[in-house]
Motif scaffolding. Structure first.
Motif, PDB file in Angstrom:
ATOM      1  N   ARG A  80       0.819  -1.220   0.000  1.00 56.62           N
ATOM      2  CA  ARG A  80       0.000   0.000   0.000  1.00 56.62           C
ATOM      3  C   ARG A  80       0.849   1.264   0.000  1.00 56.62           C
ATOM      4  O   ARG A  80       0.465   2.270  -0.607  1.00 56.62           O
ATOM      5  N   PHE A  81       1.971   1.259   0.687  1.00 58.69           N
ATOM      6  CA  PHE A  81       2.831   2.440   0.805  1.00 58.69           C
ATOM      7  C   PHE A  81       4.103   2.238  -0.003  1.00 58.69           C
ATOM      8  O   PHE A  81       4.698   1.153   0.010  1.00 58.69           O
ATOM      9  N   THR A  82       4.534   3.307  -0.672  1.00 58.77           N
ATOM     10  CA  THR A  82       5.759   3.257  -1.465  1.00 58.77           C
ATOM     11  C   THR A  82       6.626   4.467  -1.153  1.00 58.77           C
ATOM     12  O   THR A  82       6.172   5.606  -1.273  1.00 58.77           O
ATOM     13  N   ILE A  83       7.860   4.206  -0.785  1.00 60.59           N
ATOM     14  CA  ILE A  83       8.802   5.286  -0.503  1.00 60.59           C
ATOM     15  C   ILE A  83       9.639   5.555  -1.749  1.00 60.59           C
ATOM     16  O   ILE A  83       9.951   4.642  -2.527  1.00 60.59           O
ATOM     17  N   SER A  84       9.978   6.825  -1.940  1.00 61.35           N
ATOM     18  CA  SER A  84      10.882   7.198  -3.023  1.00 61.35           C
ATOM     19  C   SER A  84      11.675   8.416  -2.591  1.00 61.35           C
ATOM     20  O   SER A  84      11.291   9.114  -1.642  1.00 61.35           O
ATOM     21  N   THR A  85      12.763   8.644  -3.294  1.00 61.19           N
ATOM     22  CA  THR A  85      13.595   9.800  -2.964  1.00 61.19           C
ATOM     23  C   THR A  85      14.034  10.512  -4.234  1.00 61.19           C
ATOM     24  O   THR A  85      14.069   9.921  -5.324  1.00 61.19           O
ATOM     25  N   ASP A  86      14.355  11.773  -4.075  1.00 62.33           N
ATOM     26  CA  ASP A  86      14.992  12.562  -5.117  1.00 62.33           C
ATOM     27  C   ASP A  86      16.173  13.240  -4.424  1.00 62.33           C
ATOM     28  O   ASP A  86      16.016  14.296  -3.824  1.00 62.33           O
ATOM     29  N   SER A  87      17.313  12.586  -4.492  1.00 57.61           N
ATOM     30  CA  SER A  87      18.452  13.074  -3.710  1.00 57.61           C
ATOM     31  C   SER A  87      18.932  14.434  -4.188  1.00 57.61           C
ATOM     32  O   SER A  87      19.430  15.237  -3.393  1.00 57.61           O
ATOM     33  N   ALA A  88      18.775  14.709  -5.462  1.00 57.90           N
ATOM     34  CA  ALA A  88      19.194  16.009  -5.991  1.00 57.90           C
ATOM     35  C   ALA A  88      18.394  17.140  -5.359  1.00 57.90           C
ATOM     36  O   ALA A  88      18.919  18.227  -5.116  1.00 57.90           O
ATOM     37  N   LYS A  89      17.128  16.877  -5.091  1.00 57.42           N
ATOM     38  CA  LYS A  89      16.256  17.875  -4.477  1.00 57.42           C
ATOM     39  C   LYS A  89      16.181  17.707  -2.962  1.00 57.42           C
ATOM     40  O   LYS A  89      15.484  18.477  -2.297  1.00 57.42           O
ATOM     41  N   LYS A  90      16.860  16.706  -2.440  1.00 55.86           N
ATOM     42  CA  LYS A  90      16.830  16.414  -1.000  1.00 55.86           C
ATOM     43  C   LYS A  90      15.414  16.089  -0.523  1.00 55.86           C
ATOM     44  O   LYS A  90      15.017  16.476   0.568  1.00 55.86           O
ATOM     45  N   MET A  91      14.678  15.390  -1.341  1.00 57.35           N
ATOM     46  CA  MET A  91      13.288  15.098  -1.024  1.00 57.35           C
ATOM     47  C   MET A  91      13.081  13.600  -0.808  1.00 57.35           C
ATOM     48  O   MET A  91      13.698  12.751  -1.447  1.00 57.35           O
ATOM     49  N   VAL A  92      12.163  13.306   0.102  1.00 52.88           N
ATOM     50  CA  VAL A  92      11.719  11.931   0.367  1.00 52.88           C
ATOM     51  C   VAL A  92      10.211  11.943   0.277  1.00 52.88           C
ATOM     52  O   VAL A  92       9.563  12.862   0.806  1.00 52.88           O
ATOM     53  N   TYR A  93       9.644  10.946  -0.360  1.00 53.33           N
ATOM     54  CA  TYR A  93       8.200  10.887  -0.544  1.00 53.33           C
ATOM     55  C   TYR A  93       7.658   9.568   0.013  1.00 53.33           C
ATOM     56  O   TYR A  93       8.354   8.557   0.059  1.00 53.33           O
ATOM     57  N   LEU A  94       6.396   9.620   0.393  1.00 56.98           N
ATOM     58  CA  LEU A  94       5.699   8.400   0.791  1.00 56.98           C
ATOM     59  C   LEU A  94       4.333   8.420   0.131  1.00 56.98           C
ATOM     60  O   LEU A  94       3.468   9.220   0.499  1.00 56.98           O
ATOM     61  N   GLN A  95       4.166   7.575  -0.867  1.00 57.12           N
ATOM     62  CA  GLN A  95       2.870   7.421  -1.526  1.00 57.12           C
ATOM     63  C   GLN A  95       2.074   6.402  -0.728  1.00 57.12           C
ATOM     64  O   GLN A  95       2.499   5.255  -0.573  1.00 57.12           O
ATOM     65  N   MET A  96       0.926   6.834  -0.239  1.00 56.61           N
ATOM     66  CA  MET A  96       0.100   5.972   0.591  1.00 56.61           C
ATOM     67  C   MET A  96      -1.224   5.732  -0.109  1.00 56.61           C
ATOM     68  O   MET A  96      -1.988   6.681  -0.339  1.00 56.61           O
ATOM     69  N   ASN A  97      -1.477   4.487  -0.452  1.00 51.53           N
ATOM     70  CA  ASN A  97      -2.710   4.111  -1.131  1.00 51.53           C
ATOM     71  C   ASN A  97      -3.572   3.234  -0.227  1.00 51.53           C
ATOM     72  O   ASN A  97      -3.078   2.612   0.717  1.00 51.53           O
ATOM     73  N   ASN A  98      -4.851   3.185  -0.556  1.00 48.23           N
ATOM     74  CA  ASN A  98      -5.786   2.347   0.203  1.00 48.23           C
ATOM     75  C   ASN A  98      -5.625   2.567   1.713  1.00 48.23           C
ATOM     76  O   ASN A  98      -5.459   1.613   2.489  1.00 48.23           O
ATOM     77  N   LEU A  99      -5.708   3.810   2.103  1.00 49.38           N
ATOM     78  CA  LEU A  99      -5.499   4.154   3.505  1.00 49.38           C
ATOM     79  C   LEU A  99      -6.587   3.568   4.393  1.00 49.38           C
ATOM     80  O   LEU A  99      -7.757   3.445   3.988  1.00 49.38           O
ATOM     81  N   LYS A 100      -6.179   3.218   5.603  1.00 53.65           N
ATOM     82  CA  LYS A 100      -7.079   2.614   6.578  1.00 53.65           C
ATOM     83  C   LYS A 100      -7.102   3.471   7.843  1.00 53.65           C
ATOM     84  O   LYS A 100      -6.126   4.198   8.107  1.00 53.65           O
ATOM     85  N   PRO A 101      -8.148   3.381   8.634  1.00 51.33           N
ATOM     86  CA  PRO A 101      -8.189   4.172   9.877  1.00 51.33           C
ATOM     87  C   PRO A 101      -6.965   3.929  10.760  1.00 51.33           C
ATOM     88  O   PRO A 101      -6.503   4.859  11.443  1.00 51.33           O
ATOM     89  N   GLU A 102      -6.434   2.735  10.754  1.00 50.35           N
ATOM     90  CA  GLU A 102      -5.259   2.433  11.587  1.00 50.35           C
ATOM     91  C   GLU A 102      -3.976   3.078  11.076  1.00 50.35           C
ATOM     92  O   GLU A 102      -2.941   3.020  11.740  1.00 50.35           O
ATOM     93  N   ASP A 103      -4.037   3.720   9.907  1.00 48.61           N
ATOM     94  CA  ASP A 103      -2.889   4.478   9.409  1.00 48.61           C
ATOM     95  C   ASP A 103      -2.849   5.887  10.000  1.00 48.61           C
ATOM     96  O   ASP A 103      -1.891   6.635   9.759  1.00 48.61           O
ATOM     97  N   THR A 104      -3.862   6.254  10.725  1.00 44.01           N
ATOM     98  CA  THR A 104      -3.910   7.584  11.337  1.00 44.01           C
ATOM     99  C   THR A 104      -2.740   7.791  12.281  1.00 44.01           C
ATOM    100  O   THR A 104      -2.402   6.907  13.080  1.00 44.01           O
ATOM    101  N   GLY A 105      -2.111   8.963  12.160  1.00 41.61           N
ATOM    102  CA  GLY A 105      -1.001   9.284  13.041  1.00 41.61           C
ATOM    103  C   GLY A 105      -0.209  10.456  12.521  1.00 41.61           C
ATOM    104  O   GLY A 105      -0.514  11.014  11.463  1.00 41.61           O
ATOM    105  N   LEU A 106       0.819  10.788  13.290  1.00 40.22           N
ATOM    106  CA  LEU A 106       1.738  11.854  12.900  1.00 40.22           C
ATOM    107  C   LEU A 106       2.918  11.187  12.197  1.00 40.22           C
ATOM    108  O   LEU A 106       3.549  10.278  12.759  1.00 40.22           O
TER     109      LEU A 106
END
Length: 122
Positions: free
Chosen positions: A66-92
């Motif tokens: 459901r979740f996929t991490i990716s990075t763009d080191s040139a931009k110093k960015m980290v991403y987390l694509q979260m699909n099919n979210l569930k109530p138990e994914d709630t959080g900070l």
């Protein structure tokens, strides 16, 4: 290292979100970076951890497929694509340096950003 997370929000179950993290000063070429989350009343847990140098990836069982991490080191960015979210994914959600040991994701040394809130509710 300065970590600034964004992209959280309130969504319904089954929907998607994409989190972003600007990781200024993080040595992407040498260390792994990933995402952690903390639900109310629970301990912070590792979600996904990626080491760019060799592609080593650790993903928590609760988010596999459901979740996929990716990075763009040139931009110093980290991403987390979260699909099919569930109530138990709630959080900070936080990005931070990480290491995977025995199928568990651990934080590495360093301070935390403020995180971005994800709330999944109908």
């Amino acid at each position: 290292v300065q970590l600034v997370e964004s992209g959280g929000g309130l969504v319904q179950p089954g929907e998607s979100l994409r989190l972003s993290c600007l990781a200024s000063g993080f040595p992407f070429g040498d260390f792994a970076i990933g995402w952690f989350r903390q639900a109310p009343g629970k301990q912070r847990e590792g979600v996904s951890c990626l080491r760019n140098s060799d592609g080593t990836l650790h993903v928590a069982d609760s988010v596999k497929g459901r979740f996929t991490i990716s990075t763009d080191s040139a931009k110093k960015m980290v991403y987390l694509q979260m699909n099919n979210l569930k109530p138990e994914d709630t959080g900070l959600y936080y990005c931070h340096g990480c290491v995977g040991i025995r199928d568990k994701i651990h934080q590495t040394y360093g301070s935390w950003g403020q995180g971005t809130q994800v709330t999944v509710a109908s």
